[in-house]
Design an enzyme around this catalytic site. Structure first.
Site, PDB file in Angstrom:
ATOM      1  N   HIS A  94      12.687  27.080 -85.914  1.00 19.32           N
ATOM      2  CA  HIS A  94      12.341  27.441 -84.533  1.00 19.32           C
ATOM      3  C   HIS A  94      13.298  26.813 -83.534  1.00 19.32           C
ATOM      4  O   HIS A  94      14.029  25.883 -83.841  1.00 19.32           O
ATOM      5  CB  HIS A  94      10.888  27.071 -84.191  1.00 19.32           C
ATOM      6  CG  HIS A  94      10.567  25.601 -84.219  1.00 19.32           C
ATOM      7  ND1 HIS A  94      10.029  24.966 -85.327  1.00 19.32           N
ATOM      8  CD2 HIS A  94      10.672  24.635 -83.267  1.00 19.32           C
ATOM      9  CE1 HIS A  94       9.818  23.685 -85.043  1.00 19.32           C
ATOM     10  NE2 HIS A  94      10.208  23.463 -83.799  1.00 19.32           N
ATOM     11  N   HIS A 144      15.003  21.889 -78.123  1.00 14.61           N
ATOM     12  CA  HIS A 144      15.433  21.410 -79.439  1.00 14.61           C
ATOM     13  C   HIS A 144      15.592  22.559 -80.416  1.00 14.61           C
ATOM     14  O   HIS A 144      15.086  23.655 -80.197  1.00 14.61           O
ATOM     15  CB  HIS A 144      14.459  20.354 -79.989  1.00 14.61           C
ATOM     16  CG  HIS A 144      13.074  20.847 -80.315  1.00 14.61           C
ATOM     17  ND1 HIS A 144      12.043  20.855 -79.392  1.00 14.61           N
ATOM     18  CD2 HIS A 144      12.535  21.344 -81.452  1.00 14.61           C
ATOM     19  CE1 HIS A 144      10.936  21.310 -79.956  1.00 14.61           C
ATOM     20  NE2 HIS A 144      11.205  21.625 -81.221  1.00 14.61           N
ATOM     21  N   GLU A 154      15.338  18.697 -84.645  1.00  9.63           N
ATOM     22  CA  GLU A 154      14.129  18.432 -85.432  1.00  9.63           C
ATOM     23  C   GLU A 154      14.404  18.859 -86.873  1.00  9.63           C
ATOM     24  O   GLU A 154      14.954  19.944 -87.111  1.00  9.63           O
ATOM     25  CB  GLU A 154      12.957  19.237 -84.852  1.00  9.63           C
ATOM     26  CG  GLU A 154      11.645  19.074 -85.605  1.00  9.63           C
ATOM     27  CD  GLU A 154      10.521  19.936 -85.011  1.00  9.63           C
ATOM     28  OE1 GLU A 154      10.648  20.421 -83.858  1.00  9.63           O
ATOM     29  OE2 GLU A 154       9.515  20.140 -85.724  1.00  9.63           O
TER      30      GLU A 154
HETATM   31  C1  LIG Z   1       5.151  20.937 -81.320  1.00 10.03           C
HETATM   32  C2  LIG Z   1       5.252  19.745 -82.168  1.00 10.03           C
HETATM   33  C3  LIG Z   1       6.623  19.466 -82.719  1.00 10.03           C
HETATM   34  C4  LIG Z   1       6.946  20.490 -83.793  1.00 10.03           C
HETATM   35  O1  LIG Z   1       6.225  20.461 -84.831  1.00 10.03           O
HETATM   36  O2  LIG Z   1       7.822  21.349 -83.669  1.00 10.03           O
HETATM   37  C5  LIG Z   1       7.665  19.400 -81.633  1.00 10.03           C
HETATM   38  O3  LIG Z   1       8.660  20.065 -81.574  1.00 10.03           O
HETATM   39  S1  LIG Z   1       7.303  18.225 -80.398  1.00 10.03           S
HETATM   40  C6  LIG Z   1       8.715  18.315 -79.278  1.00 10.03           C
HETATM   41  C7  LIG Z   1       8.638  17.204 -78.341  1.00 10.03           C
HETATM   42  N1  LIG Z   1       8.896  15.922 -78.994  1.00 10.03           N
HETATM   43  C8  LIG Z   1      10.090  15.314 -78.929  1.00 10.03           C
HETATM   44  O4  LIG Z   1      11.015  15.777 -78.262  1.00 10.03           O
HETATM   45  C9  LIG Z   1      10.197  14.007 -79.688  1.00 10.03           C
HETATM   46  C10 LIG Z   1      11.610  13.463 -79.685  1.00 10.03           C
HETATM   47  N2  LIG Z   1      12.126  13.285 -78.328  1.00 10.03           N
HETATM   48  C11 LIG Z   1      12.327  12.078 -77.763  1.00 10.03           C
HETATM   49  O5  LIG Z   1      12.126  11.032 -78.362  1.00 10.03           O
HETATM   50  C12 LIG Z   1      12.801  12.075 -76.331  1.00 10.03           C
HETATM   51  O6  LIG Z   1      12.451  13.298 -75.721  1.00 10.03           O
HETATM   52  C13 LIG Z   1      14.350  11.876 -76.202  1.00 10.03           C
HETATM   53  C14 LIG Z   1      15.151  12.942 -76.945  1.00 10.03           C
HETATM   54  C15 LIG Z   1      14.721  10.462 -76.724  1.00 10.03           C
HETATM   55  C16 LIG Z   1      14.725  11.974 -74.727  1.00 10.03           C
HETATM   56  O7  LIG Z   1      14.012  11.037 -74.029  1.00 10.03           O
HETATM   57  P1  LIG Z   1      14.001  11.035 -72.413  1.00 10.03           P
HETATM   58  O8  LIG Z   1      13.374   9.766 -71.989  1.00 10.03           O
HETATM   59  O9  LIG Z   1      13.441  12.292 -71.903  1.00 10.03           O
HETATM   60  O10 LIG Z   1      15.469  11.169 -71.979  1.00 10.03           O
HETATM   61  P2  LIG Z   1      16.627  10.080 -71.854  1.00 10.03           P
HETATM   62  O11 LIG Z   1      16.883   9.917 -70.424  1.00 10.03           O
HETATM   63  O12 LIG Z   1      16.354   8.850 -72.674  1.00 10.03           O
HETATM   64  O13 LIG Z   1      17.807  10.898 -72.511  1.00 10.03           O
HETATM   65  C17 LIG Z   1      18.940  10.262 -72.996  1.00 10.03           C
HETATM   66  C18 LIG Z   1      20.084  11.282 -72.919  1.00 10.03           C
HETATM   67  O14 LIG Z   1      19.779  12.400 -73.775  1.00 10.03           O
HETATM   68  C19 LIG Z   1      19.768  13.613 -72.999  1.00 10.03           C
HETATM   69  N3  LIG Z   1      18.683  14.469 -73.482  1.00 10.03           N
HETATM   70  C20 LIG Z   1      17.377  14.229 -73.371  1.00 10.03           C
HETATM   71  N4  LIG Z   1      16.663  15.216 -73.904  1.00 10.03           N
HETATM   72  C21 LIG Z   1      17.554  16.114 -74.362  1.00 10.03           C
HETATM   73  C22 LIG Z   1      17.430  17.378 -75.003  1.00 10.03           C
HETATM   74  N5  LIG Z   1      16.212  17.894 -75.266  1.00 10.03           N
HETATM   75  N6  LIG Z   1      18.537  18.035 -75.352  1.00 10.03           N
HETATM   76  C23 LIG Z   1      19.779  17.532 -75.093  1.00 10.03           C
HETATM   77  N7  LIG Z   1      19.970  16.321 -74.466  1.00 10.03           N
HETATM   78  C24 LIG Z   1      18.864  15.654 -74.104  1.00 10.03           C
HETATM   79  C25 LIG Z   1      19.540  13.166 -71.579  1.00 10.03           C
HETATM   80  O15 LIG Z   1      20.024  14.123 -70.688  1.00 10.03           O
HETATM   81  C26 LIG Z   1      20.278  11.855 -71.525  1.00 10.03           C
HETATM   82  O16 LIG Z   1      21.659  12.130 -71.346  1.00 10.03           O
HETATM   83  P3  LIG Z   1      22.509  11.393 -70.218  1.00 10.03           P
HETATM   84  O17 LIG Z   1      21.906  11.806 -68.912  1.00 10.03           O
HETATM   85  O18 LIG Z   1      23.911  11.876 -70.423  1.00 10.03           O
HETATM   86  O19 LIG Z   1      22.347   9.931 -70.485  1.00 10.03           O
HETATM   87 CO   LIG Z   2       9.589  21.715 -82.620  1.00 12.68          CO
END
Ligand SMILES: CC[C@@H](C(=O)O)C(=O)SCCNC(=O)CCNC(=O)[C@H](O)C(C)(C)COP(=O)(O)OP(=O)(O)OC[C@H]1O[C@@H](n2cnc3c(N)ncnc32)[C@H](O)[C@@H]1OP(=O)(O)O
Ligand SMILES: [Co+2]
Length: 149
Positions: A8, A87, A136
């Site tokens: 997905h 993702h 993921e």
């Molecule tokens: C439905 C259930 C399950 C399934 O079975 O399929 C799911 O899919 S659940 C989906 C939701 N769960 C998760 O996303 C869990 C893992 N994610 C995380 O731990 C956090 O979201 C993260 C990825 C660590 C981001 O944390 P956050 O605090 O929002 O952001 P940061 O500021 O720490 O981000 C650091 C850096 O990374 C960039 N970033 C953040 N998210 C994404 C993204 N989705 N895609 C690409 N890049 C991303 C963010 O822009 C930051 O970059 P800089 O600004 O350059 O530092």
């Molecule tokens: Co998912």
């Protein structure tokens, strides 16, 4: 580690109800699940199923809406208020083997392996270690031999 199916694409949205209307009315989707809450993941979830191919397994759009401010997608939506692609999820045959592989490559794994929305173990890899894509990894559901939902 052997790459499996693209199971997905996760799409974050501030409103699953509005996204369902978009996929149904604008995109012509005909197979959309009922939304359900996954409090342990901090999200409400809904699957938009794309048509199956010859292998009988269509890739899904996984709509995710935050349940509250502690949701892992809260920050993403703060930066992208309209939502958007969040993702990608690939299947593997053995989740423990895949986790060990990525750990051995010094990739940051985000939290523990847990049960995902498809009922099989999942874990997440940091987007900064994965060519900018939050990735993921999901164990293929038993009996599906290579993917699907
Ligand atoms: C439905 C259930 C399950 C399934 O079975 O399929 C799911 O899919 S659940 C989906 C939701 N769960 C998760 O996303 C869990 C893992 N994610 C995380 O731990 C956090 O979201 C993260 C990825 C660590 C981001 O944390 P956050 O605090 O929002 O952001 P940061 O500021 O720490 O981000 C650091 C850096 O990374 C960039 N970033 C953040 N998210 C994404 C993204 N989705 N895609 C690409 N890049 C991303 C963010 O822009 C930051 O970059 P800089 O600004 O350059 O530092
Ligand atoms: Co998912």
């Amino acid at each position: 580690m052997k790459l499996g199916r693209l199971n997905h694409i996760g799409v974050a949205t501030p409103s699953i109800a509005a996204s369902i209307l978009h996929f149904h009315d604008m995109m012509g989707a005909t197979d959309i699940s009922e939304p359900f809450d996954m409090p342990e993941q901090g999200v409400k979830v809904c699957f938009v199923n794309t048509p199956t191919g010859s292998d009988m397994n269509g890739t899904q759009i996984e709509l995710i809406e935050p349940l509250d401010e502690n949701s892992p997608i809260h920050g993403f939506l703060a930066k992208n208020p309209q939502g958007g692609q969040h993702h990608v999820c690939f299947e593997v045959e053995d989740i423990s083997e895949a986790r060990a592989w990525f750990e051995g490559q010094d990739k940051r794994i985000l939290g523990p392996t847990r049960i995902g929305a498809h009922g099989t173990p999942i874990f997440f890899l940091h987007p900064k270690d994965m060519m900018g894509q939050l990735t993921e990894i999901m164990e293929t559901p038993r009996g599906e031999d290579g993917g699907g939902h």
